[in-house]
Motif scaffolding. Sequence first.
Motif, short mmCIF file in Angstrom:
data_model
loop_
_atom_site.label_atom_id
_atom_site.label_comp_id
_atom_site.label_asym_id
_atom_site.label_seq_id
_atom_site.Cartn_x
_atom_site.Cartn_y
_atom_site.Cartn_z
N PHE A 41 1.19 -1.03 -0.15
CA PHE A 41 -0.03 -0.18 0.16
C PHE A 41 1.04 1.25 0.06
CE2 PHE A 41 -2.36 3.47 2.19
CZ PHE A 41 -3.84 3.21 1.55
N PRO A 42 0.52 2.59 -0.86
CA PRO A 42 -0.77 2.79 -1.18
C PRO A 42 -1.11 2.21 -2.89
CG PRO A 42 0.85 4.09 -1.63
CD PRO A 42 1.49 3.69 -0.45
N CYS A 220 -4.48 9.80 5.76
CA CYS A 220 -4.24 8.39 5.00
C CYS A 220 -3.42 8.12 6.10
CB CYS A 220 -3.78 8.30 3.85
SG CYS A 220 -4.62 6.69 2.74
N CYS A 223 -4.60 6.93 9.62
CA CYS A 223 -5.59 6.23 9.39
C CYS A 223 -5.56 5.05 9.52
CB CYS A 223 -6.49 6.63 7.98
SG CYS A 223 -8.05 5.17 7.63
N ARG A 224 -3.95 4.57 8.34
CA ARG A 224 -3.33 3.41 8.27
C ARG A 224 -2.69 3.05 9.77
NH1 ARG A 224 -3.89 -0.28 4.23
NH2 ARG A 224 -2.24 -0.67 4.23
N LYS A 229 -8.41 2.18 6.61
CA LYS A 229 -8.97 1.89 5.22
C LYS A 229 -8.89 3.73 4.74
CE LYS A 229 -9.94 -0.12 0.74
NZ LYS A 229 -10.73 -1.31 0.17
N CYS A 230 -8.10 4.09 4.11
CA CYS A 230 -8.73 5.55 3.51
C CYS A 230 -9.11 4.99 2.37
CB CYS A 230 -6.92 6.48 3.73
SG CYS A 230 -5.66 6.32 3.30
N CYS A 240 -12.41 7.45 6.54
CA CYS A 240 -11.22 6.48 6.87
C CYS A 240 -11.94 4.59 7.43
CB CYS A 240 -10.28 6.99 8.01
SG CYS A 240 -9.59 5.69 8.69
#
Length: 643
Positions: A41-42, A220, A223-224, A229-230, A240
Motif C-alpha cells: 500500500f498505497p 491517510c 488512518c493506516r 482504510k482511507c 477512514c
Amino acid sequence: MASAFLFLCCLVIFSLHQVLGNSKSNCADEFECGGLGAMKFPFTNSSNPECGLCRFDCHTKPYPNIVLGGQNYDALVKKGDFFLVSDPKLQEYLDSKSCKSFNRNFSFPNSPLISFQIAPNLTLYRCKHSHDNTIQKTNDSFFKDFDRYTECEGFNVYYHHPNKTILGNTSAEISGKLPEHCSLVQLPIPLPTPSKPYAGDLFELLTSNFLLYWELSKNCLECRAKGGKCSVGGEHEYSCFKDVRNLTHRRTTWFMVATGAVLFTVGLLVLLFCFREKILWYKCLRFWESNAEDHQKVEEFLKNYGSYGLNRYNYTDIKRITSHFRSKLGQGGFGNVYRGSLRNGSQVAVKILNKLKGSGEDFINEVASISRTSHVNIVSLVGFCFEGHKRALVYEFMPNGSLEKFIYEERSNSVRQLGWPILYKITLGIARGLEYLHRGCNTRILHFDIKPHNILLDEDFCPKISDFGLAKLCMQKESIVSMLGARGTIGYIAPEIVCRNLGGISHKSDVYSYGMMVLEMVGGRKNVDVGVDRTSEIYFPHWLYQRIELSEELQLPGIMNEEENECARKMVIASLWCIQTDPSNRPSMSKVVEMLEGKLDSLQMPPKPYLYSPSRTEQQRHEDRWSISSICQYPEAEADDEN
C-alpha cells in the motif's frame, strides 16, 4: 524428538494461519510486481484494484505499467518514495518532433489521499493560435519573457528555457491567471550536468524518462496507523473505515499467536541444537542472497538515474585518488573524509561512508539530492563509488575545510579568527544556498542537518552547504512533510521535530537550524555553555535578545567600526527571527536574505522564543522539563548527537 517438535509447530502455525486468514480481508500486505520487487500500500495490482490508491499492471513486458490519470507508463525502477518511469509514446513523439508531444500532460491531479509529482519538469503553456492579431499580441505580451514555439498547427507553445534567467513573471505566478484559450502542460526534462547543459530546440530539451515522486496525505497515514482504510467518497470527501472483522477476532488471535510463538521457539531451539552446523550455513547463504538482491536494486537505480552526469569510480580508483587514505581531513556523522587528487590534477574530498541503513538509502538519498543542485553555495558532487558494501562520495575540495574550526573560541592558535565582513559574507551565502534548496529546484530539498560542521569554505571563504545524508525531497508546493523519526544534530534541531504538537515539519526546520548556527558564529561559542557551573548556565540567544531589546551595545569581540556593528546586529536580529519556537513565526530563507541585504532600521524586533529560559536553578530546570514534556510527543530518535 526434533521431528515431533517440528510437526507440532507446523500444526500450530497451520491452525493460526487458518484463524488469521478468516479474519482478514482479501488484500495482501505485499505483492510481487515484476522487476520492481515487493510492493505494498498505497499500490495494488490489477487483480485487486480496491486494495490500493494506485494500480500496477505487473504482467506487461518488458516493464510493469503504472496507471496514472488514465495513462499507462513503464515503471523501470522503484527506490524509496519515488520511481524511475518512462513514457514510450512520448519518446515516439519526441523522436519525430511531433506536436502530439504537447498532448501528453504530466501534471497529475492531487487527491486528498495521495499526490504525485515528476522531477525535473518543464512547465509549458499551450495557447490556441488565431489569425486575430489582437489575440496574438495579447499572448505575446502576456508571455513576453518566454520562448515561443510556433511550428504546431492550431496552437503556439510558450516556455522558459532552463538556461535563461527569469526576468518577468514566473510560471508559478502566472498559472492562476492564464488567458482562457491557454492551458498548462508539464513535461519531463533530464538533469543538467556541467558536461551536458541544456541545448537544442524544444524537442531535444524534453525527455521521456522522469522521476515520479509520491506521498500519502497526513490523514491517510494516520488512518493506516490506526488499522483503518482511507478512501475518497463520491463528493470527493475523505473517509477512514475500520475493519470490524479484525477487531472481533483480536483476542482470539492474540492467544493463538502467543501459543504458537512459545511452541515455535521451543521447536526452533531443538532444531538449532540438532542441526546447528547445517542451519548456520543456511543462514549465511540466505544473508548473502538478501544482500545480493539489495545490491542489484541499487545498481539498477544508479544505472538508470543515480550516475547521470556523475563519474563512477571503483574502490581501486578511490584508493588511488586518496593515495591509500593518506591525508585525513575530518570525520562526519557517516564516515571519514580524505583529501585526494584526480588524474587531471584537480583536488577533491572523498567521504567514505561506513554508517549506512539497509541497502544504502542514505547513500542514494545524498546522490539523488545533490545531483539535482547547481549553486555557488552548494558543494559540487564530482562522482561516487558503489562496490558491494564499499561506498564513497567524491566532492570538490574546499581548502579551508569546515566552518566550525573558525568560529569557536577554543579553536587552536594556528587557525586565524574571521573578521566581521567575512562572517557576514558567510552568513549571507549560506542563506542564499538554503533559499535555492527550498525554492530554486524543481523539487524542494530539505537539508535537516544545517550546522557549522556541514558548511565548507573555499579558498575565498565562500560557504558551501554539504552532507545531504539526512535530506528529504518533497514537492515544491508542499508546506508540511511526513517524518517517522527525528533527524538532525542536537543543538540545531527545530523544536517541532521532537515536539510534534508545536507544528508541522517543513522547510522552516532548516530555518531554525540556520538561526542557531549563525548565533554561534556571532558569539564564537555554543549557544548553551555547558562548561560553566550548573547554577550559572547561560543561554546565549536569550542574552543577545535582552541587549537588542534594551538597545544596548552587543559587546561582541572584534567589532571595529559602525559598519561592522550594523552587520552584527542584522545577523543577530535575523537569527532571532529564525529560532522562533512557532514555525509559522519564522521567516522563509528568501526573507532572511532580504533582512541581511536590507537596512538595519527596517528590521523589526522578533518575539521572544518561549521554550527556553536563561540561568536556571535546579528546581527551575526540573519544572522546565515537566512543562516541555507535557506538550511534546517524542518519536524514535534518529538524531546525530555528534556535536
